[in-house]
Design an enzyme around this catalytic site. Structure first.
Site, short mmCIF file in Angstrom:
data_model
loop_
_atom_site.label_atom_id
_atom_site.label_comp_id
_atom_site.label_asym_id
_atom_site.label_seq_id
_atom_site.Cartn_x
_atom_site.Cartn_y
_atom_site.Cartn_z
CG ASP A 1 -8.75 0.88 9.53
OD1 ASP A 1 -9.54 1.80 9.71
OD2 ASP A 1 -9.13 -0.29 9.30
CB VAL B 1 -10.42 5.48 0.91
CG1 VAL B 1 -11.50 6.34 1.54
CG2 VAL B 1 -9.28 5.24 1.89
N GLY C 1 0.79 -1.23 0.00
CA GLY C 1 0.00 0.00 0.00
C GLY C 1 0.82 1.29 0.00
CE LYS D 1 -10.66 4.28 6.61
NZ LYS D 1 -11.01 2.88 6.29
CD GLU E 1 0.82 0.94 7.08
OE1 GLU E 1 0.58 0.99 5.87
OE2 GLU E 1 0.41 0.02 7.80
CG ASP E 2 -1.70 1.67 2.97
OD1 ASP E 2 -1.53 1.50 4.20
OD2 ASP E 2 -2.22 0.81 2.23
CG ASP F 1 -5.40 -3.51 -1.68
OD1 ASP F 1 -5.14 -2.98 -0.58
OD2 ASP F 1 -5.63 -4.72 -1.81
P1 IMP Z 1 -4.90 -1.53 10.57
O1 IMP Z 1 -4.02 -2.68 11.01
O2 IMP Z 1 -6.34 -1.79 10.89
O3 IMP Z 1 -4.44 -0.19 11.04
O4 IMP Z 1 -4.91 -1.56 9.01
C1 IMP Z 1 -3.86 -1.12 8.33
C2 IMP Z 1 -3.88 -1.65 6.91
O5 IMP Z 1 -5.18 -1.99 6.46
C3 IMP Z 1 -3.41 -0.56 6.03
O6 IMP Z 1 -2.02 -0.60 5.89
C4 IMP Z 1 -4.13 -0.84 4.74
O7 IMP Z 1 -3.34 -1.69 3.95
C5 IMP Z 1 -5.40 -1.53 5.16
N1 IMP Z 1 -6.55 -0.59 5.17
C6 IMP Z 1 -7.15 0.00 6.23
N2 IMP Z 1 -8.16 0.80 5.85
C7 IMP Z 1 -8.19 0.75 4.52
C8 IMP Z 1 -9.01 1.40 3.52
O8 IMP Z 1 -9.92 2.21 3.78
N3 IMP Z 1 -8.73 1.07 2.23
C9 IMP Z 1 -7.74 0.22 1.86
N4 IMP Z 1 -6.95 -0.39 2.76
C10 IMP Z 1 -7.18 -0.13 4.08
MG MG Z 2 -0.88 -0.97 4.40
#
Ligand code: IMP
Ligand code: MG
Length: 275
Positions: A189, A244, A130, A217, A185-186, A250
């Site tokens: 979340d 998104v 990402g 987010k 990071e992209d 993706d």
């Molecule tokens: P986390 O572990 O929940 O913080 O998720 C992180 C990863 O989930 C990110 O690096 C993204 O690759 C993916 N991700 C989280 N939200 C989105 C989104 O809205 N669109 C696409 N990928 C997401």
């Molecule tokens: Mg990611």
């Protein structure tokens, strides 16, 4: 379509003509051993749609080249008409390409100022896949010595909800012991991926760890992000609670190539989430 034995060819008659097609391709086939001249034969055969278009239009028919040449723009237009755009899955755009570029420039300036103040080069660690686009645009705008490496952390599978148990599936090549690391990071979340990665880098002996995320987010955060040492948190945009895609993000490995960030149409993932 283009390969080594094809040459772009502009005969004089074509150069003079206002109505000339833009690209003409002349395929050069192996020389006939019986003759000293190469045999030039038409390829490729126009697809049926292209052929029908040519046959229907008297203007195009009049412009048709001798049988040794094929005009490509008409074929390309016919192909484009049946292509499905990646944009077809996007409900609305949150940040345009220009807005993304402007913001990435601002974040890069902030990061560069901090990295230039360090006694030695930082290691910028991108989270594949990402962060690919963001990292590439970011580091090009950071005028400071740095190393770049990637890790792969997977937690999503193919859906839109994180599994909550990220795994590091490809590790660093660069030794980060005693180094300042900037994780790129992209999107942050729930925070699970980043916390797992920070713990991993700390175990490897990174002296400080910053995070530079394209999107944040905060509404979905489940785990607080604990930076290490003098680490800082850099963020491009605060993202509303939508799934998104684009600019590296993706859905099921698609849409990463969009140059902007958009909200994915729910019907694109409805089938998965109802499972
Ligand atoms: P986390 O572990 O929940 O913080 O998720 C992180 C990863 O989930 C990110 O690096 C993204 O690759 C993916 N991700 C989280 N939200 C989105 C989104 O809205 N669109 C696409 N990928 C997401
Ligand atoms: Mg990611």
């Amino acid at each position: 379509m283009f390969h080594d034995n094809m040459t772009t060819h502009w005969p004089n008659s074509v150069r003079r003509s206002k109505a000339a097609p833009k690209i003409l391709v002349l395929a050069r086939f192996p020389t006939n051993p019986a003759s000293s001249q190469p045999r030039n034969i038409v390829t490729p055969t126009p697809p049926p749609a292209h052929q029908r278009l040519l046959n229907k239009s008297p203007a195009l028919r009049a412009r048709r080249r001798p049988t040794t040449l094929a005009a490509l723009p008409v074929a390309a237009a016919a192909a484009a008409a049946v292509m499905v755009s990646a944009e077809a899955g996007i409900e609305r755009v949150l940040w345009t390409e220009a807005e993304v570029a402007a913001r990435v420039g601002e974040v890069a300036a902030e990061l560069a100022a901090d990295l230039r103040a360090l006694p030695e080069p930082a290691v910028v660690v991108g989270v594949a896949t990402g962060a690919l686009l963001f990292l590439a645009d970011l580091v090009r705008r950071v005028d400071a010595p740095l190393a770049v490496d990637f890790v792969r952390v997977e937690s999503y599978g193919g859906g839109t909800e994180s599994s909550g148990k990220p795994r590091i599936t490809a590790d660093l090549k660069v030794d980060v012991a005693g180094k300042h690391v900037v994780v790129v990071e992209d999107i942050v979340d729930t925070g699970n991926t980043l916390s797992c990665l920070i713990a991993h880098l700390e175990k490897k002996g990174a002296s400080s760890i910053s995070v530079c995320t394209f999107l944040d987010k905060p509404a979905r955060r489940k785990v607080d992000i604990q930076l290490v040492g003098d680490g800082k948190f850099y963020s491009g945009f605060e993202c509303p609670d939508y799934f998104v895609v684009g600019y590296g993000l993706d859905y099921a490995e698609l849409y990463r190539n969009l140059p902007y960030v958009g909200v994915l149409k729910p019907e694109k993932y409805k089938k998965d989430s109802s499972n």
